[in-house]
Design an enzyme around this catalytic site. Structure first.
Site, PDB file in Angstrom:
ATOM      1  N   GLU A 199     -19.757  -5.808   9.701  1.00  9.51           N
ATOM      2  CA  GLU A 199     -20.748  -5.032  10.445  1.00  9.51           C
ATOM      3  C   GLU A 199     -21.841  -5.905  11.046  1.00  9.51           C
ATOM      4  O   GLU A 199     -22.293  -5.654  12.177  1.00  9.51           O
ATOM      5  CB  GLU A 199     -21.368  -3.976   9.530  1.00  9.51           C
ATOM      6  CG  GLU A 199     -20.403  -2.916   9.048  1.00  9.51           C
ATOM      7  CD  GLU A 199     -19.657  -3.290   7.780  1.00  9.51           C
ATOM      8  OE1 GLU A 199     -18.892  -2.459   7.279  1.00  9.51           O
ATOM      9  OE2 GLU A 199     -19.843  -4.437   7.297  1.00  9.51           O
TER      10      GLU A 199
ATOM     11  N   ARG B  16     -25.599  -2.062   6.803  1.00 11.40           N
ATOM     12  CA  ARG B  16     -25.225  -3.445   6.490  1.00 11.40           C
ATOM     13  C   ARG B  16     -25.546  -4.401   7.636  1.00 11.40           C
ATOM     14  O   ARG B  16     -25.553  -5.601   7.442  1.00 11.40           O
ATOM     15  CB  ARG B  16     -23.730  -3.498   6.152  1.00 11.40           C
ATOM     16  CG  ARG B  16     -23.364  -2.684   4.922  1.00 11.40           C
ATOM     17  CD  ARG B  16     -21.880  -2.373   4.847  1.00 11.40           C
ATOM     18  NE  ARG B  16     -21.070  -3.543   4.626  1.00 11.40           N
ATOM     19  CZ  ARG B  16     -20.608  -3.936   3.449  1.00 11.40           C
ATOM     20  NH1 ARG B  16     -20.900  -3.243   2.367  1.00 11.40           N
ATOM     21  NH2 ARG B  16     -19.853  -4.997   3.343  1.00 11.40           N
TER      22      ARG B  16
ATOM     23  N   LYS C 277       0.845  -1.179   0.000  1.00 11.18           N
ATOM     24  CA  LYS C 277       0.000   0.000   0.000  1.00 11.18           C
ATOM     25  C   LYS C 277       0.889   1.239   0.000  1.00 11.18           C
ATOM     26  O   LYS C 277       1.803   1.353   0.809  1.00 11.18           O
ATOM     27  CB  LYS C 277      -0.921   0.002   1.223  1.00 11.18           C
ATOM     28  CG  LYS C 277      -2.040   1.031   1.170  1.00 11.18           C
ATOM     29  CD  LYS C 277      -3.034   0.832   2.293  1.00 11.18           C
ATOM     30  CE  LYS C 277      -4.207   1.799   2.173  1.00 11.18           C
ATOM     31  NZ  LYS C 277      -5.211   1.613   3.247  1.00 11.18           N
TER      32      LYS C 277
END
Length: 679
Positions: free
Chosen positions: A408, A436, A319
């Site tokens: 979630e 969600r 990243k």
């Protein structure tokens, strides 16, 4: 599975080709600064569509990666936006668009944090500087923006399901096209991804899944799945692909581009790669490979895309690749703000006043303060430790902090389970992500009336992230659930005390607060417990004998706009014969119905509700329902009512001020709507 001790390239490339590929890979550059001037990118400037890549040589593709990385650095400096994830997939994006025939072949990006390079290569290079700005490019892939954006994204863990749907629909229509999806190791922790993989195997679908493993989501990846990927890395082996498409177990070459962080202290015995999770499910697995080695990516993906059935190619990336500061701090460089102007004035001395607190910081302060005096407090987040302001709490109370990764649904039911055992769980979650976990909120918490508190961040409009991240539905989907209490603070101080109030309440509660900073309100101590369901009259402006008496019922942070609009109406003589009662409603559920009755009895002729939320089903709707169905005084006096909020549409990205103006929720817009009401 065959086994080999030779370098994986030796099965499909000659020795000279190996040396050539290695030398080409070493040409990739690392930058230390974000350029302020548009860099010279002669190869990139020739790419107006993916088909333009087809004539490039491998050496040109590697040079293109350098140019594209430098261009993204420049563009991010001009516009801000997601950063580290985009730098990490440049080589992969080039390889995919070189090998596949988009838009006929389908490429699906998970979340979309990493799709800037994709946008550049698909005809949007010269518009990238408009990204996240009003009327500019969206922050994520969006079908209405380009034929190359096959699926709209913004939330995590959806790509495999969407790509599987495409594959099955194409198969049904006898259309032969490649469907590939790219999903990160962080997104793979979402349960939906595993549901999709399970079904892909059952359907025997032709599907290419590319697992982009950078050991990160927004922050570091965690949990059993991350541990499993770490064991694959620690094995030192890879499952390579032969020219015939067969898996071959061999020693993994050194990947200097990737340095996996050793955070798993007690890895179990390293398994054989043929026993990995993906193969156990039923996928054909290849990897791990270096995701920054373009020749290797071209070799592997060109073979993998020809295979039938569900195939997963596992690559490692860094990243922030190619920008030294981001490689060292991938969390801090997940997203950046645009560079300040070079000629921007620098003050000789810092201001005396303290910077405004973000609402997430207010929540973090409350967590630490309350946990220090109440050992029952436990806090849960679905991979939003930094964003939700929980870093200090996690440091001070590590045994009471639970980051469950991007899950979630699990976060909500986990809290429900905790609440059955005599503790008080707080679920810190963004409004858009609570959507969600809605079934779990109803079935696993509210139905059982369990003692769980939801701290709902990023409520309302969120500016540049746009419609995918806007938290403008929570009043509606929460207030219809029995046993739920919903608080909407007007400022930082009220947020702190409403958090405390809902924590002390025994049952299901939610405190809903916005993104960004507050008004500068000082947090008072000690923490208070406000009366449940009681509003506050902030001010009464105008003459008692005015012909028109307006009750302006404001929810949450719209109280400030309501006060300013009322002052404008009265002080600027916009409405000379009007009295305005500005009410901080404070609670969406339960409503202060006693105050509503009192206002009507006092001769209120007009009622306006004001909320940063959808009008349909929102807080204003709650007021309407009470007045029309239950209020005894309303039936006799019938004051005129209007609901001010967000109309029935999704709000496009832009600055927060632009979005509020677009919805008529800035002071000018509110005043205009109140004038119409009073007429």
């Amino acid at each position: 599975m065959q086994q080999s001790t030779h370098s994986p390239q030796s099965k499909s490339l000659s020795a000279s080709a190996i040396d050539s590929a290695a030398s080409l890979s070493n040409l990739q550059k690392t930058y230390a600064a974000i350029p302020r001037e548009r860099p010279h990118t002669p190869l990139l400037d020739k790419v107006d569509a993916p088909i333009d890549l087809k004539t490039f040589s491998e050496s040109q593709l590697i040079t293109l990666a350098d140019e594209l990385r430098l261009f993204l650095l420049y563009s991010a400096g001009q516009s801000g936006g997601h950063f580290g994830a985009n730098l990490g997939v440049i080589e992969l994006t080039i390889a995919l668009h070189y090998l596949l025939d988009a838009p006929q072949d389908q490429i699906v990006w998970d979340v979309g944090h990493q799709a800037y390079a994709h946008k550049v290569l698909t005809g949007r290079r010269d518009k990238l500087g408009t990204i996240r700005s009003k009327d500019g490019l969206t922050a994520f892939p969006e079908r209405a923006e380009s034929v190359y954006d096959t699926f709209g994204v913004g939330h995590s863990s959806t790509s495999i399901s969407a790509a599987l749907g495409m594959s099955l629909a194409l198969r049904y229509q006898d259309i032969a096209q490649t469907v590939a999806c790219i999903i990160g190791d962080g997104a793979m922790t979402g349960g939906m991804a595993f549901e999709a993989m399970n079904d892909a195997v059952q359907q025997d679908a032709d599907l290419l899944v590319i697992l982009n493993d950078n050991d990160m989501s927004i922050s570091c990846s965690i949990g059993g799945f991350s541990r499993h990927l770490a064991t694959l890395w620690e094995s030192g082996y890879q499952v390579d692909i032969s020219d015939a498409g067969e898996p071959i177990l061999c020693k993994r070459p050194v990947m200097q581009a990737f340095d996996r962080r050793k955070r798993h202290k007690e890895l179990r015995d390293v398994p054989q790669l043929e026993d990995n999770l993906f193969k156990a499910i039923g996928f054909t697995y290849f990897g791990p490979f270096d995701g920054h080695d373009i020749p290797e990516l071209l070799r592997v993906l060109s073979l993998a895309k020809q295979l039938k059935g569900p195939v997963l190619v596992h690559i490692y990336t860094t990243k922030g690749k190619g920008f030294a500061p981001a490689e060292l701090d991938p969390v801090g460089y997940h997203a950046i703000s645009k560079l300040p102007a070079e000629n921007e004035a620098v003050e000789d001395s810092p201001k005396e006043s303290k910077p405004l607190l973000k609402y997430s910081q207010v929540f973090g302060q409350f967590l630490c303060d309350k946990a220090a005096i109440d050992h029952k407090l436990l806090a849960i987040t679905p991979a939003m430790e930094e964003g939700s302001g929980m870093i200090e709490f996690a440091r001070q109370f590590p045994k009471r902090f639970f980051d469950v990764a991007i899950a979630e649904q699990h976060a909500v039911t986990l809290a429900g389970g905790m609440a059955t055992q005599g503790v008080k769980p707080i679920v810190a979650i963004y409004s858009t992500f609570l959507q969600r976990g809605y079934d779990q909120l109803i079935h696993d918490v509210a139905l059982q009336n369990l003692d769980v508190m939801f701290a709902i961040d990023r409520a309302g409009l969120v500016g540049e992230d746009g419609a995918t991240h806007a938290g403008v539905f929570d009043f509606a989907f929460l207030r219809c659930v029995p046993n739920m209490l919903i608080a909407a603070p007007k400022d930082e101080n009220e947020c702190y005390h409403l958090l405390n109030t809902c924590y002390e309440y025994q049952g299901c509660t939610a405190v809903r607060y916005p993104r960004g900073v507050g008004t500068g309100a000082v947090i008072t101590q000690p923490a208070q417990v406000y009366p449940i369901g009681k509003a506050v009259v902030e001010s009464v402006l105008g003459q008692d004998d005015a012909a028109n008496k307006l009750a302006l019922l404001a929810f949450g942070t719209m109280v400030e706009a309501a006060q300013q609009a009322a002052e404008s109406l009265i002080n600027d003589n916009i409405e000379s014969d009007c009295q305005v009662h500005v009410v901080n409603m404070r609670w969406v559920k339960p409503l202060d119905t006693h105050l509503l009755e009192t206002l009507i009895e006092q001769g209120i002729t007009h009622i306006a509700t004001l909320e940063e939320h959808m009008i349909m089903g929102g807080a204003g709707s709650a007021v309407n329902e009470y007045l029309l169905n239950e209020s005894p005084t309303f039936k006799n006096s019938h004051p005129v009512i209007c609901n001010i909020g967000i109309s029935d549409r999704f709000i496009a990205h832009g600055s927060p001020a632009e979005q509020m103006a677009d919805c008529g929720l800035d002071v000018v817009g509110v005043v205009s709507q109140l004038q119409q009401l009073l007429k």
